[in-house]
Design a protein around this motif. Sequence first.
Motif, PDB file in Angstrom:
ATOM      1  N   PRO A  45      -7.386  31.897 -99.219  1.00  0.00           N
ATOM      2  CA  PRO A  45      -8.693  31.599 -98.624  1.00  0.00           C
ATOM      3  C   PRO A  45      -9.693  31.261 -99.743  1.00  0.00           C
ATOM      4  O   PRO A  45      -9.515  31.697-100.890  1.00  0.00           O
ATOM      5  N   PRO A  46     -10.745  30.491 -99.448  1.00  0.00           N
ATOM      6  CA  PRO A  46     -11.647  30.021-100.516  1.00  0.00           C
ATOM      7  C   PRO A  46     -12.234  31.116-101.401  1.00  0.00           C
ATOM      8  O   PRO A  46     -12.240  30.986-102.623  1.00  0.00           O
ATOM      9  N   MET A  47     -12.708  32.223-100.836  1.00  0.00           N
ATOM     10  CA  MET A  47     -13.322  33.272-101.672  1.00  0.00           C
ATOM     11  C   MET A  47     -12.267  33.974-102.539  1.00  0.00           C
ATOM     12  O   MET A  47     -12.531  34.306-103.692  1.00  0.00           O
ATOM     13  N   GLU A  48     -11.092  34.193-101.991  1.00  0.00           N
ATOM     14  CA  GLU A  48     -10.025  34.809-102.777  1.00  0.00           C
ATOM     15  C   GLU A  48      -9.555  33.863-103.884  1.00  0.00           C
ATOM     16  O   GLU A  48      -9.235  34.294-104.994  1.00  0.00           O
ATOM     17  N   ALA A  49      -9.535  32.558-103.598  1.00  0.00           N
ATOM     18  CA  ALA A  49      -9.144  31.571-104.605  1.00  0.00           C
ATOM     19  C   ALA A  49     -10.131  31.570-105.777  1.00  0.00           C
ATOM     20  O   ALA A  49      -9.724  31.434-106.935  1.00  0.00           O
ATOM     21  N   LEU A  50     -11.416  31.741-105.490  1.00  0.00           N
ATOM     22  CA  LEU A  50     -12.402  31.822-106.571  1.00  0.00           C
ATOM     23  C   LEU A  50     -12.166  33.047-107.449  1.00  0.00           C
ATOM     24  O   LEU A  50     -12.316  32.988-108.669  1.00  0.00           O
ATOM     25  N   LYS A  51     -11.788  34.151-106.840  1.00  0.00           N
ATOM     26  CA  LYS A  51     -11.541  35.373-107.605  1.00  0.00           C
ATOM     27  C   LYS A  51     -10.254  35.278-108.423  1.00  0.00           C
ATOM     28  O   LYS A  51     -10.172  35.794-109.525  1.00  0.00           O
ATOM     29  N   LYS A  52      -9.242  34.621-107.888  1.00  0.00           N
ATOM     30  CA  LYS A  52      -7.943  34.546-108.559  1.00  0.00           C
ATOM     31  C   LYS A  52      -7.851  33.379-109.534  1.00  0.00           C
ATOM     32  O   LYS A  52      -6.959  33.333-110.360  1.00  0.00           O
ATOM     33  N   GLY A  53      -8.727  32.384-109.402  1.00  0.00           N
ATOM     34  CA  GLY A  53      -8.741  31.270-110.338  1.00  0.00           C
ATOM     35  C   GLY A  53      -7.853  30.106-109.958  1.00  0.00           C
ATOM     36  O   GLY A  53      -7.705  29.174-110.736  1.00  0.00           O
ATOM     37  N   THR A  54      -7.245  30.145-108.793  1.00  0.00           N
ATOM     38  CA  THR A  54      -6.410  29.038-108.333  1.00  0.00           C
ATOM     39  C   THR A  54      -6.396  29.023-106.809  1.00  0.00           C
ATOM     40  O   THR A  54      -6.542  30.056-106.162  1.00  0.00           O
ATOM     41  N   LEU A  55      -6.237  27.845-106.253  1.00  0.00           N
ATOM     42  CA  LEU A  55      -6.182  27.718-104.803  1.00  0.00           C
ATOM     43  C   LEU A  55      -4.779  27.981-104.273  1.00  0.00           C
ATOM     44  O   LEU A  55      -4.602  28.516-103.194  1.00  0.00           O
TER      45      LEU A  55
END
Length: 76
Positions: A45-55
Amino acid sequence: MNTPKKVYHPYISPYDPCKPIQTKTYSTPPHLYIGFQPPNLPQFPPMEALKKGTLWKPFYDPYYNPYEKTKGGYPT
């Protein structure tokens, strides 16, 4: 070798004044094992992708401290 963690045993000199590290480990990023990016990869998901650094989930590579034996699942 399609594993993110590699292990090797360096040469240990009998004249080395320091205590030797007999087993060394290093991590390789997951993008080394994927040639071209295949279509329809699973995404965060978009917010989790921002935290993890990859989509894309297959490209996520968390850092595990090699000196912490309880986290990361990598036995040393």
